[in-house]
Design a protein around this motif. Sequence first.
Motif, PDB file in Angstrom:
ATOM      1  N   UNK A   1    -169.225 -14.335 -34.627  1.00 40.03           N
ATOM      2  CA  UNK A   1    -168.856 -14.576 -33.236  1.00 40.03           C
ATOM      3  C   UNK A   1    -167.583 -13.782 -32.968  1.00 40.03           C
ATOM      4  N   UNK A   2    -167.586 -12.959 -31.934  1.00 43.72           N
ATOM      5  CA  UNK A   2    -166.429 -12.145 -31.568  1.00 43.72           C
ATOM      6  C   UNK A   2    -165.794 -12.706 -30.309  1.00 43.72           C
ATOM      7  N   UNK A   3    -164.466 -12.774 -30.297  1.00 44.17           N
ATOM      8  CA  UNK A   3    -163.790 -13.320 -29.121  1.00 44.17           C
ATOM      9  C   UNK A   3    -162.536 -12.526 -28.802  1.00 44.17           C
ATOM     10  N   UNK A   4    -162.132 -12.610 -27.537  1.00 41.92           N
ATOM     11  CA  UNK A   4    -160.854 -12.076 -27.082  1.00 41.92           C
ATOM     12  C   UNK A   4    -160.221 -13.151 -26.209  1.00 41.92           C
ATOM     13  N   UNK A   5    -158.933 -13.399 -26.440  1.00 43.06           N
ATOM     14  CA  UNK A   5    -158.210 -14.421 -25.681  1.00 43.06           C
ATOM     15  C   UNK A   5    -157.106 -13.755 -24.875  1.00 43.06           C
ATOM     16  N   UNK A   6    -157.139 -13.901 -23.567  1.00 44.41           N
ATOM     17  CA  UNK A   6    -156.066 -13.398 -22.715  1.00 44.41           C
ATOM     18  C   UNK A   6    -154.991 -14.475 -22.657  1.00 44.41           C
ATOM     19  N   UNK A   7    -153.936 -14.270 -23.421  1.00 45.52           N
ATOM     20  CA  UNK A   7    -152.881 -15.270 -23.562  1.00 45.52           C
ATOM     21  C   UNK A   7    -151.680 -14.886 -22.712  1.00 45.52           C
ATOM     22  N   UNK A   8    -151.563 -15.545 -21.574  1.00 51.45           N
ATOM     23  CA  UNK A   8    -150.407 -15.344 -20.696  1.00 51.45           C
ATOM     24  C   UNK A   8    -149.571 -16.615 -20.604  1.00 51.45           C
ATOM     25  N   UNK A   9    -149.812 -17.536 -21.518  1.00 52.17           N
ATOM     26  CA  UNK A   9    -149.160 -18.835 -21.463  1.00 52.17           C
ATOM     27  C   UNK A   9    -148.209 -19.104 -22.612  1.00 52.17           C
ATOM     28  N   UNK A  10    -148.420 -18.477 -23.750  1.00 49.28           N
ATOM     29  CA  UNK A  10    -147.576 -18.736 -24.914  1.00 49.28           C
ATOM     30  C   UNK A  10    -146.187 -18.163 -24.701  1.00 49.28           C
ATOM     31  N   UNK A  11    -145.186 -18.978 -24.887  1.00 49.01           N
ATOM     32  CA  UNK A  11    -143.804 -18.548 -24.693  1.00 49.01           C
ATOM     33  C   UNK A  11    -143.471 -17.409 -25.644  1.00 49.01           C
ATOM     34  N   UNK A  12    -142.875 -16.375 -25.082  1.00 48.84           N
ATOM     35  CA  UNK A  12    -142.452 -15.242 -25.899  1.00 48.84           C
ATOM     36  C   UNK A  12    -143.437 -14.095 -25.917  1.00 48.84           C
ATOM     37  N   UNK A  13    -144.695 -14.344 -25.564  1.00 47.51           N
ATOM     38  CA  UNK A  13    -145.671 -13.262 -25.493  1.00 47.51           C
ATOM     39  C   UNK A  13    -145.579 -12.643 -24.099  1.00 47.51           C
ATOM     40  N   UNK A  14    -145.249 -11.389 -24.057  1.00 49.78           N
ATOM     41  CA  UNK A  14    -144.958 -10.725 -22.788  1.00 49.78           C
ATOM     42  C   UNK A  14    -146.245 -10.433 -22.027  1.00 49.78           C
ATOM     43  N   UNK A  15    -146.362 -10.917 -20.802  1.00 54.39           N
ATOM     44  CA  UNK A  15    -147.559 -10.601 -20.007  1.00 54.39           C
ATOM     45  C   UNK A  15    -147.682  -9.100 -19.772  1.00 54.39           C
ATOM     46  N   UNK A  16    -148.905  -8.624 -19.701  1.00 52.27           N
ATOM     47  CA  UNK A  16    -149.139  -7.206 -19.475  1.00 52.27           C
ATOM     48  C   UNK A  16    -148.690  -6.789 -18.085  1.00 52.27           C
ATOM     49  N   UNK A  17    -148.279  -5.521 -17.976  1.00 51.04           N
ATOM     50  CA  UNK A  17    -147.988  -4.953 -16.680  1.00 51.04           C
ATOM     51  C   UNK A  17    -149.263  -4.584 -15.948  1.00 51.04           C
ATOM     52  N   UNK A  18    -149.129  -4.174 -14.707  1.00 49.73           N
ATOM     53  CA  UNK A  18    -150.296  -3.889 -13.874  1.00 49.73           C
ATOM     54  C   UNK A  18    -151.183  -2.785 -14.424  1.00 49.73           C
ATOM     55  N   UNK A  19    -150.575  -1.682 -14.879  1.00 47.17           N
ATOM     56  CA  UNK A  19    -151.382  -0.568 -15.393  1.00 47.17           C
ATOM     57  C   UNK A  19    -152.091  -0.960 -16.683  1.00 47.17           C
ATOM     58  N   UNK A  20    -151.426  -1.722 -17.538  1.00 51.76           N
ATOM     59  CA  UNK A  20    -152.046  -2.160 -18.789  1.00 51.76           C
ATOM     60  C   UNK A  20    -153.194  -3.124 -18.524  1.00 51.76           C
ATOM     61  N   UNK A  21    -153.061  -3.942 -17.499  1.00 53.56           N
ATOM     62  CA  UNK A  21    -154.164  -4.841 -17.151  1.00 53.56           C
ATOM     63  C   UNK A  21    -155.387  -4.039 -16.727  1.00 53.56           C
ATOM     64  N   UNK A  22    -155.147  -2.986 -15.960  1.00 54.41           N
ATOM     65  CA  UNK A  22    -156.266  -2.124 -15.562  1.00 54.41           C
ATOM     66  C   UNK A  22    -156.952  -1.572 -16.794  1.00 54.41           C
ATOM     67  N   UNK A  23    -156.159  -1.083 -17.745  1.00 58.24           N
ATOM     68  CA  UNK A  23    -156.737  -0.504 -18.959  1.00 58.24           C
ATOM     69  C   UNK A  23    -157.489  -1.570 -19.748  1.00 58.24           C
ATOM     70  N   UNK A  24    -156.879  -2.742 -19.891  1.00 56.81           N
ATOM     71  CA  UNK A  24    -157.501  -3.808 -20.671  1.00 56.81           C
ATOM     72  C   UNK A  24    -158.871  -4.170 -20.126  1.00 56.81           C
ATOM     73  N   UNK A  25    -159.019  -4.261 -18.818  1.00 52.64           N
ATOM     74  CA  UNK A  25    -160.315  -4.591 -18.224  1.00 52.64           C
ATOM     75  C   UNK A  25    -161.386  -3.624 -18.707  1.00 52.64           C
ATOM     76  N   UNK A  26    -161.093  -2.343 -18.616  1.00 53.39           N
ATOM     77  CA  UNK A  26    -162.103  -1.343 -18.981  1.00 53.39           C
ATOM     78  C   UNK A  26    -162.303  -1.269 -20.496  1.00 53.39           C
ATOM     79  N   UNK A  27    -161.239  -1.512 -21.244  1.00 55.83           N
ATOM     80  CA  UNK A  27    -161.366  -1.485 -22.700  1.00 55.83           C
ATOM     81  C   UNK A  27    -162.220  -2.650 -23.195  1.00 55.83           C
ATOM     82  N   UNK A  28    -162.029  -3.820 -22.615  1.00 54.12           N
ATOM     83  CA  UNK A  28    -162.851  -4.974 -22.990  1.00 54.12           C
ATOM     84  C   UNK A  28    -164.309  -4.762 -22.605  1.00 54.12           C
TER      85      UNK A  28
END
Length: 462
Positions: free
Chosen positions: A31-58
Motif C-alpha cells: 500500500x502506497x501513501x502520501x500525507x500532506x502534513x500542514x498541521x505538525x508544528x515545525x514542519x514548514x508549509x509549502x509555498x505557492x509554487x511548490x504546491x503547484x509542483x507537488x500537485x503535478x508530481x503526485x
Amino acid sequence: MAVTLVWFRDDLRISDNPALMAAAQSGDDVVACYVLDEETEGIRPLGGASKWWLHHSLSALAASLGELGIALTLRRGAAGEVLPRLVDESSARAVVWNRRYGLAERTVDASLKAGFSEDGVEATSYQANLLYEPWEVATGSKEPYKVFTPFWRACLAFRTPRTPLPAPESLQGPQLKSENLDSWKLLPTTPDWAQGLREAWTPGEGGAHERLDDFLDSAAGYKAARERPGTEGTSRLSPHLRFGEISPFEVWHAVQDNKDTSTAEDMRVFGAELGWREFSWQLLYFNPDLATVNYRREFDGFASEDPTPADLAAWQQGRTGYPLVDAGMRQLYGTGWMHNRVRMVTASFLIKNLMVDWRVGERWFWDCLVDADAASNASNWQWVAGSGADASPYFRIFNPVLQSRKFDAEGKYLLRHVPELADADNLHEPWKGSAPGYPDPIVDLKESRERALSAYKELPKG
C-alpha cells in the motif's frame, strides 16, 4: 496476505527508491501513501509554487504506481495521527519510508517508529535523498564541517555513492480510501498565475529523466555556460531533486557514466553543485533553525531596516530600476525558478543595497520557487548575507550593473524578462539615457554600498 505500507514524502519516484524496493522484495502486498502534513508544528508549509509542483508530481507518481499495479492513497493531516490510522486500515505488518533530515520531520519519524514498535509493527527507514548522511562525514575532531571545500573533499574520499536501484517490475495490494488530489487545492485558480510554470516545467519522474538526458547531451562547456543566465547552461534539475523525482545517486552515476576527457572538468564542477546540496543539508541537520536564526550569531547585531512597502514591492515585482535584478525577480515569479548567479545578485541587492533582513527574502523565495528546499534556500540566503557557514565575506556586494555586463553582455537574459528595455539607449544602465516605460533606480548603488559596509564594520568580531 501480509501488507507493507510505503510512505512517500520527498521521494516521489519509483526508480532508485529504497523504501519502495524493500516493500516490493518483502513478498507482501503493498500500500502506497502520501500525507500532506500542514498541521505538525515545525514542519514548514509549502509555498505557492511548490504546491503547484507537488500537485503535478503526485499525479505523475500515481500514474507510475498504477502501471505497476497499485494505487496511491492520499491523506491530509498530521502525519503522526494519519500514519497509524493507515496502518490500522491496511492491517500492515510493516511500514517503510526514506529518511528526512529536518528536526520536526525527524521527530515525527522517531515518534512513529517508537509507537509502531510498541504495537508490533516493523518500521524501517532508508537513505535515499542524500549521497551522504549528514552525520557520516565529519572533521577529525568529529565535528560537522563549516567550510564547503574540505567537506566535499571528505565526502568524495569517504565512499563512492551507491549504484541506483531499478524500479519494481510489478506490485499488488489492496486499495484504501483516498482523498481527491484536486480537493487539496494546490493549484492556483483566482488568479491562475501558473501559466509560466506550465510552459517551463514537466514535473514528475519522467520529466526529471528527460531533463537529465538533455543536460548530459549539452554538458560540454558547463563550467563556463552555467555562469551566463542568457543561455541554457545549467541542469535545471533542482526542483526534480527537491521533490525526489530523481535521486542524487541517479544523477551522480549518470554524470560519471557520460563524462569523457572533454567534459571531465565540467562534470567535476557539476558534481560540486551536488556537493553544495549535501553541505546545505548537513548545515540544516545540525542547525535546525537555519531559516530563522543567523548561523554566525554576531550577525544578530546587523542594522537591518524595515523595508518600505514600495521598495519591497519593487524588489518582489522586478521594478527596482536595475535590469539584472528586475529580470531575475520577473523570471522567479513567472517561472518559479531563477538562475543561480542572478539569485546571488537579487539577494545581495535586497540585503545590502536595501538593508533588508535576509529572512524577508528567504520567505519570498520559499513562496515563489519550485525548488524551494528547506536546506538550500536558507543556507544560500545566509551565504549572501555573510551570516552563514563558509559565507560570502560581508564586503562582497554584488553590483548588478557589473554582473550583467560581464555575464549577459548582449542582454539576452535582460530582454527576455524585461522586454521594455528593448527601446533603452543604455541596456545595462538605462537611467543614463532614454528607457520608455522602465522605472528609475530606487536606490543609488554607491551610496547604499557604503551604507552597508559601514553597518557591517560595526558588527562584533566573530
